[in-house]
Design an enzyme around this catalytic site. Structure first.
Site, PDB file in Angstrom:
ATOM      1  N   ASN A  61       0.838  -1.207   0.000  1.00  0.00           N
ATOM      2  CA  ASN A  61       0.000   0.000   0.000  1.00  0.00           C
ATOM      3  C   ASN A  61       0.872   1.256   0.000  1.00  0.00           C
ATOM      4  OD1 ASN A  61      -2.645  -1.329  -0.027  1.00  0.00           O
ATOM      5  ND2 ASN A  61      -1.962  -2.182   1.909  1.00  0.00           N
ATOM      6  N   SER A  62       0.571   2.249   0.823  1.00  0.00           N
ATOM      7  CA  SER A  62       1.259   3.541   0.698  1.00  0.00           C
ATOM      8  C   SER A  62       2.707   3.530   1.171  1.00  0.00           C
ATOM      9  CB  SER A  62       0.480   4.622   1.457  1.00  0.00           C
ATOM     10  OG  SER A  62      -0.749   4.881   0.806  1.00  0.00           O
TER      11      SER A  62
END
Length: 599
Positions: free
Chosen positions: A401-402
């Site tokens: 993810n981020s």
């Protein structure tokens, strides 16, 4: 669960492919293969079962895919000529916004009930077949209890003579029972030859010799064991018609091979008598459930007819035919050897990082993860020591993810898409769910507010081929960019384990990857969260949201304290949708505080 289904579907494709290859080989080279070879080539059908249990990783076969990637992406450090975007220099001030959680949910194309339904149907089918197998073994036990030893000395002496002819040295129990219609061979540990109750009354000793030679040949060929492996294959792939047909043909080839082996021990004058003995048992195959475990002389009229034709045409195996059979088996074996590890590598999905270092302390930190499945990894390079909570989850690869945005920024800097002094991107007016995203962004603000569109633009300008080269250069997880270029890092194809997160952070901070120092420094400045006297905290959160549920939370980073560095990663997961980067950061900071690393 979808990874398991992928593996199983690939093994199903493999077993179907093997079926077609074996049939093709048998048809094309029918006249160049002995009866034994026609039967034994079916052993290759058991390859998918071998894949499931064989430790392919021991031979580092997963490195095949890594080697292929290295051939495909060789220009890993070639700068791209992009127009630099004017902007501001990356600030060295703490970027406390990094701890804020900004994520966008992705929708799964295939709902979970599909996987659950698939598993339920498959397991139900297997349970039915397992119950049938248990019942069949119960019948075998009852059969053995009903059987009585044959006391006729001449018959027992004949059995010993036949054992010597065939080359069987194991003790064979010879018994008779009224519960069977044709002679059968049973027993894995203790072999049995069971005869129908009336056999001694209707058969001469000469006829019994052919029966014994046939049943002992099954024993010598370990056909009882093969029957159980065939059953296992049938249980695993009960839904596959190719498997059903393959096992049917295999049983027929087994009897033809057994007949040929018996004929090879007889004079030509015995061929007719052996055939007549087989005809006697036409339509007397075992109809009970245990019949699939038994190898015997009986069969349907069609099967017996095929066997009689084979006996009539039997001319023995020439030396040339034997060599041809060996060559065909060897060629087929080499082909399978090349196909199987490759299939295993594909099926593995690189979903687990094999971590075998010895400098590890495994500890219980479960009290910090109340309500979450989680893992914590800490690496202290000064002591060259790892501290790990939850080894299994620490090796499990999941979507970054981020947290990936750290490296998206670094790759863009390396390719001059942005620079430490010129890194602003203009907002195109698209309205996003967070007001912080709806404005122009610099590298610091984009990392602080985890602005997806900023890094999606960077990735597009760097290009997929160059990105793949960088991923391979730093060994980033499974290096899989097969997902959409805008979301491969958001609960998609790209996956990484907490241990690898820590290792790559160490490589980033120490710049063991050989990137430009000013680029590394710019990224580190952008993820600086907090700075106190003689202490600095760097990090990045990440949240994975599927169908509106936060299922995957990350917080990764490192601490600088009194000249020492500590690298950490926390990953949490929660089926109820409460796992996010902010909670992972809270857990990480509590652990770091209690360890007196960052108070």
């Amino acid at each position: 669960m979808d990874i398991f289904i992928l593996r199983f579907l690939l093994s199903t494709i493999l077993v179907s492919l093997l079926y077609l290859i074996i049939l093709f080989t048998k048809k094309i080279f029918a006249k160049h293969m002995s009866k034994q070879t026609h039967y034994k080539v079916w052993y290759f059908l058991f390859t998918p079962l071998l894949i499931s249990f064989f430790p392919w990783d021991f031979f580092r076969l997963h490195e095949i895919s890594q080697y292929m990637k290295s051939l495909m992406f060789t220009n890993r450090n070639t700068p791209l000529n992009h127009e630099q975007i004017s902007g501001v220099e990356v600030s060295q001030a703490p970027n406390t916004n990094v701890l804020h959680d900004f994520s966008v949910s992705v929708n799964k194309a295939t709902p979970d009930f599909f996987y659950h339904t698939f598993m339920a149907v498959w397991i139900t089918g297997m349970v039915i077949f397992v119950v049938m197998a248990i019942y069949a073994n119960y019948q075998i036990r009852q059969l053995k209890k009903s059987a009585a030893p044959i006391q006729n000395e001449k018959v027992n002496e004949l059995l010993e003579v036949c054992k010597e002819m065939v080359g069987v040295k194991r003790k064979i129990k010879l018994q008779e029972t009224a519960l069977i219609a044709s002679p059968s061979t049973l027993g894995l540990i203790q072999p049995y030859i069971l005869l129908p109750k009336t056999t001694l009354e209707t058969f001469s000793l000469n006829d019994l010799k052919y029966v014994f030679l046939h049943e002992l040949t099954h024993q010598k060929n370990k056909d009882v064991l093969i029957n159980y492996v065939m059953l296992l294959l049938n249980i695993m792939y009960w839904f596959n018609p190719f498997v059903w047909h393959a096992l049917k043909v295999m049983r027929m080839d087994r009897e033809l091979a057994c007949d040929a082996a018996v004929l090879n021990r007889l004079d030509e004058s015995g061929y007719i008598e052996y055939g007549q003995t087989i005809i006697h048992f036409a339509d007397k195959q075992q109809s009970r459930a245990f019949g699939q475990y038994a190898s015997g002389m009986g069969g349907t009229k069609t099967q017996i007819k095929q066997r009689i034709k084979s006996i009539a045409n039997y001319a023995g195996d020439s030396q040339l035919l034997k060599w041809k059979s060996k060559a065909i088996c060897a060629a087929l074996g080499i082909f399978m050897l090349c196909l199987t590890p490759l299939t295993s590598v594909i099926a593995s999905s690189d979903d687990v990082y094999q971590f075998n270092k010895k400098n590890v302390i495994y500890e219980d930190l479960s009290s910090y993860f109340h309500g979450y499945n989680g893992s914590f990894v800490l690496y202290d390079p000064f002591k060259n020591q790892y501290q790990i909570y939850n080894r299994k989850m620490s090796e499990q690869r999941v979507s970054p993810n981020s947290t990936y945005k750290i490296y998206s920024a670094l790759f863009a800097l390396e390719t001059n898409v942005i620079t430490p002094h010129h890194n602003e991107q203009l907002w195109d007016g698209t309205v996003y769910p967070y007001k912080e995203w709806n404005t122009n962004q610099s590298l610091s603000t984009a990392l602080g507010s985890s602005v997806n569109w900023y890094f999606q633009h960077l990735d597009q300008k760097v290009g997929k081929k160059q990105l793949q080269s960088y991923f391979h250069h730093i060994n980033y997880g499974n290096e899989d960019l097969s997902g959409n270029l805008e979301r491969y890092w958001i609960e998609s194809s790209l996956k990484i384990s907490p241990i690898e997160q820590v290792q790559i952070l160490y490589g980033l901070d120490e710049n063991t990857f050989g990137f430009k120092e000013e680029n590394v420094r710019a990224v580190k400045n952008a993820i600086l969260i907090d700075e106190q006297k003689h202490r600095q905290l760097f990090g990045k959160t990440g949240t994975g949201s599927i169908n509106g549920n936060n299922v995957n939370g990350w917080f990764i980073g490192f601490v600088k304290k009194n000249g020492r560095s500590f690298y950490f990663a926390v990953n949490i997961q929660n089926k109820k949708g409460h796992a996010n980067g902010s909670k992972a950061a809270d857990i990480a900071r509590q652990i770091l505080r209690d360890k007196r690393i960052y108070e």
